[in-house]
Design an enzyme around this catalytic site. Structure first.
Site, PDB file in Angstrom:
ATOM      1  CG  HIS A  27      29.019  78.464  -1.220  1.00 27.11           C
ATOM      2  ND1 HIS A  27      29.524  79.730  -1.330  1.00 27.11           N
ATOM      3  CD2 HIS A  27      28.708  78.298   0.089  1.00 27.11           C
ATOM      4  CE1 HIS A  27      29.539  80.301  -0.131  1.00 27.11           C
ATOM      5  NE2 HIS A  27      29.041  79.473   0.736  1.00 27.11           N
TER       6      HIS A  27
ATOM      7  CG  ASP B 266      30.526  76.645   3.128  1.00 27.60           C
ATOM      8  OD1 ASP B 266      30.385  75.777   2.227  1.00 27.60           O
ATOM      9  OD2 ASP B 266      31.100  77.722   2.938  1.00 27.60           O
ATOM     10  CD  GLU B 267      29.317  81.184   4.054  1.00 29.90           C
ATOM     11  OE1 GLU B 267      29.764  82.054   4.803  1.00 29.90           O
ATOM     12  OE2 GLU B 267      29.594  81.115   2.835  1.00 29.90           O
ATOM     13  CG  ASN B 268      21.423  75.527   2.314  1.00 30.62           C
ATOM     14  OD1 ASN B 268      20.830  76.373   1.658  1.00 30.62           O
ATOM     15  ND2 ASN B 268      20.912  74.350   2.648  1.00 30.62           N
TER      16      ASN B 268
END
Lengths: 683, 683
Positions: free
Chosen positions: A263, A327-329
């Site tokens: 992100h 998050d969300e790598n």
């Protein structure tokens, strides 16, 4: 004083015992009080305290400090604004003639903006006097929020009901996340939301400051972060200090989030060397979704950079906690970079999860150096981390409880994603610590509370309040009030009143509705349009982004943006129909009048649609509303005349109803299920 | 390009000649266009330019600069917001493929924020292309404001009408004064008003920064000015820079006013030695009106202080002009101070006027040292002053013209006091340079324009927009458009449309109305209350302050604050009655339906009043509205049945009407005169 307190405590205990359980009791007593969050303990007394223009507030002793003085001034002004009373004097400061005052406030010390600070208070209102006491001034602020909600009126004037309240929060962490990375929110948006938070006793503002789509804070060490990563939309450090001070005045902590290692596209526009794709140039992301760009955890330079970065940011943000996202790598850049792969082999790092663990450990060390505690999303949870970190769960209670069982502190956000437009009842019943959770008393304490999360893909400064409020008040109640307070009907009864109070603080959730409809209709007369949009809601969950491709510059001014979660008229109608079908014939007339209104609405709205092309996309919904209203009226008629409709009629209309459930213009018609019930019941 | 321009110029000239006078022409042509201010020259063409999602804007050449780029981005976003269109691309920057664009913008240079800067522009819209050109980027901003007002729609979609506009302002100084001294206005209030100003082509924000009730700007040299003189409500220098930059982006100058030697109590709280009453201690003034405290013009220390003060402030505010107030010094402190009296004798200063002249001369020297020009209210006008000062007239055209005759530059504010709640028509017809003014062409140029003045006694951040907008748009038109544009009916036709456009910029004049009524009614359902307040206006002129004693902390949340100038429903009703009485029987049905609505309203409103004591003060107005509606209906009935009412009936009701003209709760019922006409006509 102490003797009186004791007397009331014993009295309260007696009353609680007599009414068989404080829960039912609190529930009944607050029915007409419209308090949200419901206090822990409340006892009604006889009589009431009448408000007059000679009303005075006094602060006893000098332990309160400047914050308390400001809060009392705000309370007095607000009281004056709501009642129109010209009070003859300002509040009485410490040293003044305190005992003569109508409202006496006392606390033992100035509270600190830290986790687990004492926020309890006692408020006692009798016909003669009002007393508010607390251990800390922050407790007094919470008590003043209750006091504000207690103002009432009759033909004789304004009054406060006699009441004794002893209150304290269930959870110490009651937060609201605002994502200013995806769409920037100017300072005034943050401030009015802080006012709203304080009114419902929330105590943590979580600012999601960096995203693929924007880096939103001035960084003096690495100025290209905000200069190249923000399109010019960022907070100066002066503004951050202003926000922190505004929040502190309301007893609210401000926790910044710098999302990493993923992100992070906006960081790389100015500093591409931080990324895991050497040589690649970056521009600010314009579309939503999970992006590849990720920081390179294998280069020492990354940590040198982040050390300097955090040196500056930890000084700017006084809160003990810093959120590092995590998050969300998706790991794509890591997989594609041979240097990273080689590093992993050389250091026995088996997979990307382990690599991110390594990154987190390094970041943790930096934060510890600056005396900060780390917070991150579920993904950061790993047994090697010290026990003073906090895990924020977007995955749900199971992950939360698992972490607590292992002795980690956690906060819940799953189920509080207010951007997903679920009904307030869904948010309300979502409990960080549900009954029957397999936790010891000690482990339960690790569950610190929760955060409403306002992700920013589909909100602008114009619409964000309508997504956050009034519904976040029910999350605030879940996190403050006893877990046994779960009556959905009573929550919905109080919510419109709370909503009005929130509007008075400058929040735009109610007034921007009319404004957006006026722009959509291109006129002052919005009657027909409002009749439609009153029964529409935006699509739920992640559907909106899947129905159309959005960028950060797409307009957020369409019907889907004017339509609000928890469409009040639609819910009311569904309740009427449920009540009618369960035998309450008294609701029939109102059902018929709504159906008639809707039946005749399409013709009127068509005139507006024809001169306002932005409304074209909801034309089929408008037609469905009229058609379905007609079907509903027919179904009622069959029922009334004790006739059975033909099988064809039922089938034909059930197909029509099924079609009407489809979203159009990313909005849904919220009365379809009720009409379906009417048709089903006519069989 | 040039050849085309020439062709169109000649064509336009021809059209103008053929239609016999551009004035009548412009009037007719704008009838359906809703432009405000009306452009200098406008020619309608055939066909229209259709807007689609492939629409592109391009800037030709690199002479525009950053301000132009930002303005074009804003224009594109706004277009997207209003139409809901997802444009497929951003605007094309200099160097891009300009000629392929739908909308081509070109200018010769970046305009300066100085008096007399070129603000003219030409806008040509054909079905194929839109072209906007100007000498300066500021001219382009004015053209984009026109462009925004031209967006229209039909069943096929959005479009811009074919049109050729050549436009330039009549006056170079078109200002709005906001008094932030009496009630402080946070930065966002100033910003949204700057957006509104830009939309109607105003170009000077006059910030009245200091008053008896508050010193509103951070002063680093003398920090006790803002620290002790503001209750904490002041602009930091960062915020001032932010405001100036926001204004500059919209082609608006920001002129600060530091009112002296009177209106200066707030200065003396921190620096009592500046005042003319030695040894006296000061607190911030809390009541309105002219106060005694005045700077001491006989002490050299006063000028040393003011020199340092202006050194800092002239650096902070880049505008060439500084306003020093100079108004309403009652001279009492001077008369009472023997040292000042002795000084006057010793220096042959005959009276207080001469003493103030002396003070002004000294201040002028300081301002000149910092390369600034002086502006002041009427009182500063004196023959010894240089000709580059500017006199702002609160006294009226006579003073204005007298000054211009003597070669002084002037701006008009008398008649533009928007706080006095006069109707928009009054503001509209007030001309700084009325027809027949005894001025040579050269002298006429000294009349620079005017300023709407929003004095702050009775406005809060919540209500200020409703006092300024939409009415200031008609002052903007007076100052921009040809003097011959004076059709009041046409102005009132366009005003509601302009009002909607202004609301889209974030102004609260419309949406806070509903919010304030909801708070007053203490409920969502405001129907009955709105019916009443729709026909109420606050009392006019200086009456409000005389009816009740206000302080700076008095609530501004009552019906008088929710009620707005130019009550639209009341004006509409008065027009209906006028039209009916002049023979147009077609308006009768609507008159009857309004009267019936009002007749039945009091009973409904009473229920609301009984639970909202803040409304008690308008109960008699509500009763009068119902009673008078009944009287109006009877009068109509007499007329209809060709009967004559009895002399008693007439007398009795004329007395009732006379009584109903009295203000209650500082508000007036605006339909009384129309009912009176109905009764009179029934004789």
């Amino acid at each position: 004083m102490n003797r009186t307190s004791l007397f009331y405590s014993v009295l309260l205990l007696l009353v609680i015992i007599l009414t068989m359980g404080s829960v039912t009791f609190a529930r009944e007593e607050t029915e007409e009080l419209n308090l949200m969050p419901v206090p822990k303990q409340i006892t009604r007394g006889d009589g009431l305290f009448r408000l007059s223009d000679s009303f005075t507030i006094a602060i006893q002793g000098k332990k309160g400090g400047a914050r308390l003085g400001k809060a009392v001034t705000r309370t007095l002004r607000r009281l004056s604004d709501r009642t129109g009373i010209f009070f003859s004097q300002d509040f009485i400061r410490p040293g003044g003639n305190v005992q003569d005052a109508d409202f006496i406030i006392s606390c033992n010390r100035q509270g600190k903006l830290i986790l687990h600070e004492d926020e309890s208070y006692q408020l006692r209102i009798t016909p003669e006097k009002i007393e508010l006491s607390a251990e800390t001034d922050i407790g007094i602020l919470r008590g003043l929020a209750t006091f504000n909600q207690l103002l009432n009126a009759d033909e004789k004037g304004y009054y406060f009901p006699s009441v004794e309240i002893k209150d304290a929060p269930r959870f110490p962490w009651r937060g609201l996340l605002i994502d200013v990375g995806r769409h920037f929110m100017p300072v005034e948006v943050i401030k009015r939301n802080l006012s709203g938070m304080a009114a419902v006793k929330m105590n943590v503002l979580h600012l999601h400051l960096t995203e693929d789509q924007g880096f939103r804070v001035e960084c003096k060490t690495f100025p290209k972060l905000h200069e190249l990563g923000s399109d010019g939309f960022y907070y100066t450090q002066e503004q951050i200090k202003d926000i922190i001070s505004y929040a502190a005045d309301r007893g609210i902590r401000v926790m910044p989030e710098f999302d990493m290692p993923g992100h992070a596209t906006s960081w790389f526009v100015g500093y591409p060397e931080l990324s895991s794709a050497p040589g690649r140039k970056y521009t600010i992301a314009r579309k939503w979704g999970i992006k590849d760009p990720t920081m390179d955890p294998t280069r020492e330079e990354t940590y040198v950079f982040l050390d300097k970065f955090f040196a500056e940011m930890t000084a700017l943000f006084p809160d003990r906690y810093i959120h590092i996202g995590g998050d969300e790598n998706n790991g794509r850049q890591w997989n594609a970079n041979p240097d990273i792969q080689a590093y992993m082999k050389a250091h026995n790092i088996p997979d990307n999860h382990a690599l991110q663990r390594y990154f987190n450990q390094r970041i943790l060390k930096i934060l510890q150096k600056y005396n900060k505690k780390m917070v991150g999303w579920d993904e950061i949870f790993q047994p090697e981390l010290p026990k003073d970190i906090v895990i924020q769960s977007w995955r749900g209670q199971t992950a939360l409880i698992k972490a607590a069982q292992k002795g980690y502190q956690t906060i819940l956000s799953n189920g509080y994603y207010i951007d997903l437009i679920q009904p307030a009842s869904y948010l309300y019943l979502n409990d960080p610590l549900p009954k029957g959770a397999l936790l010891t008393e000690k482990q339960k304490k690790y569950i610190l509370g929760g955060e409403a999360t306002m992700w920013g893909e589909f909100v602008s400064p114009e619409t964000i309040d309508s997504r956050i409020w009034p519904r976040t008040a029910v999350i605030a109640e879940r996190l403050w009030s006893p877990g046994s307070i779960r009556d959905v009907d009573d929550m919905y009864r109080r919510l419109p009143v709370v909503s009005l109070r929130l509007e008075e603080l400058g929040l735009l959730h109610e007034k921007n509705y009319g404004m957006m409809l006026r722009r959509l209709a291109n006129s002052h007369d919005i009657t027909a349009l409002k009749t439609l949009v009153d029964v529409l809601e935006p699509v739920k969950g992640y559907k909106r982004g899947s129905l159309r491709e959005y960028t950060s510059y797409s307009p957020l001014t369409r019907v889907v943006d004017a339509a609000r979660p928890d469409a009040v008229v639609a819910r009311h109608f569904r309740e009427l129909v449920n009540s009618y079908l369960s035998g309450n014939k008294g609701t029939k007339d109102e059902i018929v009048s709504w159906l008639n209104l809707w039946k005749n609405n399409h013709g009127k709205l068509l005139i507006v649609i024809n001169r306002s092309p932005i409304l074209k996309e909801v034309e089929p919904l408008s037609r469905d509303l009229s058609d379905l209203a007609g079907v509903g009226l027919q179904a009622l008629k069959f029922r009334n005349e004790h006739k059975k409709p033909s099988e064809e009629w039922i089938q034909e209309n059930l197909i029509k109803i099924e079609k009407a459930k489809e979203p159009r213009g990313e909005t849904e018609l919220m009365i379809v299920s009720a009409v379906e019930k009417l048709v089903e019941s006519s069989k």
